[in-house]
Design an enzyme around this catalytic site. Sequence first.
Site, mmCIF file in Angstrom:
data_model
loop_
_atom_site.group_PDB
_atom_site.id
_atom_site.type_symbol
_atom_site.label_atom_id
_atom_site.label_comp_id
_atom_site.label_asym_id
_atom_site.label_seq_id
_atom_site.Cartn_x
_atom_site.Cartn_y
_atom_site.Cartn_z
ATOM 1 N N CYS A 164 0.858 -1.193 0.000
ATOM 2 C CA CYS A 164 0.000 0.000 0.000
ATOM 3 C C CYS A 164 0.884 1.229 0.000
ATOM 4 O O CYS A 164 2.105 1.151 0.020
ATOM 5 C CB CYS A 164 -0.841 -0.015 1.270
ATOM 6 S SG CYS A 164 -1.730 -1.536 1.503
ATOM 7 N N ARG A 224 1.197 2.379 -6.285
ATOM 8 C CA ARG A 224 1.497 1.279 -5.351
ATOM 9 C C ARG A 224 0.251 0.476 -5.007
ATOM 10 O O ARG A 224 0.330 -0.548 -4.360
ATOM 11 C CB ARG A 224 2.085 1.827 -4.053
ATOM 12 C CG ARG A 224 3.435 2.472 -4.163
ATOM 13 C CD ARG A 224 3.855 3.050 -2.829
ATOM 14 N NE ARG A 224 4.031 2.002 -1.846
ATOM 15 C CZ ARG A 224 5.189 1.376 -1.638
ATOM 16 N NH1 ARG A 224 6.238 1.679 -2.363
ATOM 17 N NH2 ARG A 224 5.303 0.441 -0.721
ATOM 18 N N TRP A 255 -3.627 -1.528 -1.310
ATOM 19 C CA TRP A 255 -3.502 -2.696 -2.196
ATOM 20 C C TRP A 255 -3.822 -3.858 -1.275
ATOM 21 O O TRP A 255 -2.980 -4.305 -0.507
ATOM 22 C CB TRP A 255 -2.075 -2.755 -2.738
ATOM 23 C CG TRP A 255 -1.776 -3.983 -3.544
ATOM 24 C CD1 TRP A 255 -1.358 -5.203 -3.079
ATOM 25 C CD2 TRP A 255 -1.886 -4.151 -4.966
ATOM 26 N NE1 TRP A 255 -1.196 -6.087 -4.110
ATOM 27 C CE2 TRP A 255 -1.501 -5.466 -5.275
ATOM 28 C CE3 TRP A 255 -2.248 -3.307 -5.998
ATOM 29 C CZ2 TRP A 255 -1.475 -5.953 -6.572
ATOM 30 C CZ3 TRP A 255 -2.221 -3.794 -7.282
ATOM 31 C CH2 TRP A 255 -1.849 -5.087 -7.577
ATOM 32 N N ASN A 306 1.284 -0.171 6.138
ATOM 33 C CA ASN A 306 1.663 -0.878 4.922
ATOM 34 C C ASN A 306 2.442 -2.105 5.379
ATOM 35 O O ASN A 306 3.424 -1.988 6.096
ATOM 36 C CB ASN A 306 2.548 0.010 4.031
ATOM 37 C CG ASN A 306 3.082 -0.793 2.839
ATOM 38 O OD1 ASN A 306 2.441 -1.741 2.408
ATOM 39 N ND2 ASN A 306 4.256 -0.431 2.352
ATOM 40 N N GLY A 307 1.954 -3.289 5.013
ATOM 41 C CA GLY A 307 2.646 -4.524 5.392
ATOM 42 C C GLY A 307 1.642 -5.612 5.710
ATOM 43 O O GLY A 307 0.461 -5.498 5.415
ATOM 44 N N GLU A 318 11.151 -19.031 -20.556
ATOM 45 C CA GLU A 318 10.940 -17.697 -19.967
ATOM 46 C C GLU A 318 12.028 -16.737 -20.412
ATOM 47 O O GLU A 318 11.761 -15.588 -20.755
ATOM 48 C CB GLU A 318 10.878 -17.809 -18.446
ATOM 49 C CG GLU A 318 10.774 -16.495 -17.690
ATOM 50 C CD GLU A 318 9.569 -15.650 -18.073
ATOM 51 O OE1 GLU A 318 8.664 -16.151 -18.765
ATOM 52 O OE2 GLU A 318 9.562 -14.451 -17.728
ATOM 53 N N LYS A 375 11.410 -13.286 -22.508
ATOM 54 C CA LYS A 375 11.852 -11.979 -22.001
ATOM 55 C C LYS A 375 12.639 -11.208 -23.047
ATOM 56 O O LYS A 375 12.398 -10.032 -23.277
ATOM 57 C CB LYS A 375 12.702 -12.182 -20.737
ATOM 58 C CG LYS A 375 11.877 -12.406 -19.483
ATOM 59 C CD LYS A 375 11.223 -11.112 -19.054
ATOM 60 C CE LYS A 375 10.046 -11.282 -18.132
ATOM 61 N NZ LYS A 375 8.887 -11.978 -18.697
ATOM 62 N N GLU A 382 10.251 -10.047 -25.866
ATOM 63 C CA GLU A 382 9.279 -8.964 -25.587
ATOM 64 C C GLU A 382 9.978 -7.673 -25.162
ATOM 65 O O GLU A 382 9.439 -6.599 -25.326
ATOM 66 C CB GLU A 382 8.272 -9.415 -24.535
ATOM 67 C CG GLU A 382 8.824 -9.691 -23.156
ATOM 68 C CD GLU A 382 7.726 -9.972 -22.126
ATOM 69 O OE1 GLU A 382 6.588 -9.522 -22.305
ATOM 70 O OE2 GLU A 382 8.021 -10.646 -21.136
ATOM 71 N N HIS A 428 17.475 -32.906 -32.386
ATOM 72 C CA HIS A 428 16.301 -33.263 -33.210
ATOM 73 C C HIS A 428 15.904 -32.124 -34.128
ATOM 74 O O HIS A 428 14.748 -31.987 -34.502
ATOM 75 C CB HIS A 428 15.142 -33.663 -32.298
ATOM 76 C CG HIS A 428 15.461 -34.838 -31.434
ATOM 77 N ND1 HIS A 428 15.542 -36.128 -31.914
ATOM 78 C CD2 HIS A 428 15.789 -34.907 -30.131
ATOM 79 C CE1 HIS A 428 15.870 -36.948 -30.932
ATOM 80 N NE2 HIS A 428 16.027 -36.237 -29.830
ATOM 81 N N LYS A 470 0.004 -4.722 -20.351
ATOM 82 C CA LYS A 470 0.329 -5.359 -19.075
ATOM 83 C C LYS A 470 -0.691 -6.444 -18.748
ATOM 84 O O LYS A 470 -0.385 -7.447 -18.172
ATOM 85 C CB LYS A 470 0.361 -4.323 -17.937
ATOM 86 C CG LYS A 470 0.767 -4.910 -16.579
ATOM 87 C CD LYS A 470 2.122 -5.574 -16.626
ATOM 88 C CE LYS A 470 2.472 -6.312 -15.358
ATOM 89 N NZ LYS A 470 3.679 -7.153 -15.527
HETATM 90 C C1 AGP Z 1 5.135 -11.497 -19.352
HETATM 91 O O1 AGP Z 1 6.368 -10.820 -19.304
HETATM 92 C C2 AGP Z 1 4.189 -10.947 -20.376
HETATM 93 N N1 AGP Z 1 3.943 -9.569 -20.113
HETATM 94 C C3 AGP Z 1 2.940 -11.789 -20.586
HETATM 95 O O2 AGP Z 1 3.365 -12.993 -21.182
HETATM 96 C C4 AGP Z 1 2.101 -12.172 -19.332
HETATM 97 O O3 AGP Z 1 2.820 -13.070 -18.542
HETATM 98 C C5 AGP Z 1 0.811 -12.849 -19.816
HETATM 99 O O4 AGP Z 1 0.087 -11.913 -20.576
HETATM 100 C C6 AGP Z 1 -0.060 -13.364 -18.638
HETATM 101 O O5 AGP Z 1 -0.465 -12.286 -17.863
HETATM 102 P P1 AGP Z 1 -1.147 -12.576 -16.425
HETATM 103 O O6 AGP Z 1 -0.110 -13.259 -15.584
HETATM 104 O O7 AGP Z 1 -1.537 -11.244 -15.898
HETATM 105 O O8 AGP Z 1 -2.335 -13.472 -16.656
#
Ligand code: AGP
Length: 615
Positions: A2, A28, A77, A101-102, A488, A492, A495, A511, A610
């Site tokens: 928070c 936050r 939050w 906050n905590g 992953e 990263k 993206e 393969h 996001k």
């Molecule tokens: C992750 O770096 C990406 N921004 C994206 O793959 C994200 O993980 C995916 O859209 C799932 O989002 P969520 O965890 O909010 O469901």
Amino acid sequence: MCGIVGYIGSAPHAYDVLLDDLHRLEYRGYDSAGIALVRDNGALVRVRAVGKVAALEEKLTKRAQVYAKLGIAHTRWATHGAPSVRNAHPHTAGAITLVHNGIIENFAQLREEVQKEGRMLRSDTDTEVIAHLIDMAYAQLHDLADAVRAVLPRLRGAYALLVIAKGDPKTLVAVRVASPLVMGVAADALFFASDAVAIVAHTHRVIYPLDGEIVVAKRTEGRVSYTITTEKGALRKHTPRVLKWDHTQAQKEGYAHFMLKEIMEQPHAVTDAMRGRLDSDNATARLGGLAPVEERLRTIKRIIIVSCGTSYHAGLIGAQLLQEYSGIVAEAVYASEFRYSNYLLDKETAVLAISQSGETADTLAAVREAKNKGVLTLGIVNAVGSSIAREVDAGVYNHAGPEISVASTKAFTSQLIVLVLIVLLLGRQRTMSVAMGKRIIRHLCAIPRLIETVCQHHKEIRAIARRYKRYDNFLYVGRLHNFPIALEGALKIKEIAYVHAEGYPFGEMKHGPIALVEPSLPTVVIAPRDSVYEKNLSGIQEIRARRGKVIAITTHDAVDIVKHAHDAIIVPKTLPVLMPLITVIPLQLLAYEVGVAHGVDVDKPRNLAKSVTVE
Ligand code: AGP
């Protein structure tokens, strides 16, 4: 996570200062907000509202403006208790009003104690319990600082508190343990906040109290003063530092981007994901959100994990761990595939959704599809009160705090922590021994420090990123729990740096993918010293034999891998089940630094959102 703010000064504009500061902290968390002001005559005015700070402002404008020289405020939050006015801070008990906050780990026991004292609790929060404890002490001691000091030893967990008392317009007490708190020191006022972004608008002279230190701020005619002491009352001297940050830099706490700030926050994020949830005595996990279905979980023989993107990679690891340590058949499925497939589901199956935002359309649709088939639905979600969090039958919040950068980093590692906790809980319901449970818990407790250690390699990783920034393609490979980490790492750098990369099980190289290997195609190999060390070593030698470059993420005892790699990033060792929490960190930093080298706006990469709330 928070946002708390406080003001005590000789000018009567606490109202304006606190509202401006709340807006600065809104990133936050913002499911509810509130303010409390003490007029010079000692009268206390408190107003709270659900929603963003604007909702609070709207409520306030309907009342006469309050001129006060003392006040506190909060943007929430949620951790304990759904977003609502009654759960919004500030919380009041008797003469005491405070913001927090905590997370207080032992709040259930304290809540019982307070109720036994005949106190009526009006909210579901841990914060209100603290207010009652301080009010009971205040009634005895008649001194706000002494009352706060008397209660602190009984609190377990994380807290940053700002405490004021009705009838005392001249005192504000602040204290922090494991939650952030900064004090701004101006000529005729003191400003308090969860982070410096709400301070630098007023002054750049700041003090960061240490854990357990209590700040007592006092207003006497025309001037404001403060003392800082330990819980036991020993005086502490702090010389104010001068911050060189502007407002935007302060929101990132001096980091160049939110992504880097959130990568570096991971030791705190994973600590918060575990806080109050490890039951060492019984070698299991205490997950309040799963309590309502804990008995039903004993009958579950199969779990399907549905998620997207980075959360899907967490799900792959979760499925491996559930099979290996909990004796449950488990698989991770892309939510976008699950929702249109006809998975055979029965009453011994549970569907577990993992989502940082809790609003991802494909994952939400997968949850609804599972519910339509009468299947138990579980969730691991970061955003409190989000759609997926509300619609699953039971779930566990990550407690990672808002993740601002589009790239998911601290949410991912906190998802892994929660998955390990669920594996502990289900495993100890089934075949996992006390010894194994205790071993996992012991190693879990060391993870924050190990992540910290990896973060200290940042400069070395930046140098590697600069050496490889001109390459257009990468392969990422790993085996077992590190195969999802290869996926992953590839995601990263795709993206964040717009560089093409593919993640593969290392055993798959021969393969097909090995046909790509040549000097212009680096391969990132995640290969700690583990049960498949020899396999990884021979794979690296095959790549080198074709003049491919190798960047190894490995451990100090993997001597031959270090010798055969062009570049090696050495990470500390832990249990194989927990190594993904460590091996992912260099890949986050590598993607970040290549993205920065390419001049990408790494917090807002092109074409991405996001939260993907559309299909
Ligand atoms: C992750 O770096 C990406 N921004 C994206 O793959 C994200 O993980 C995916 O859209 C799932 O989002 P969520 O965890 O909010 O469901």
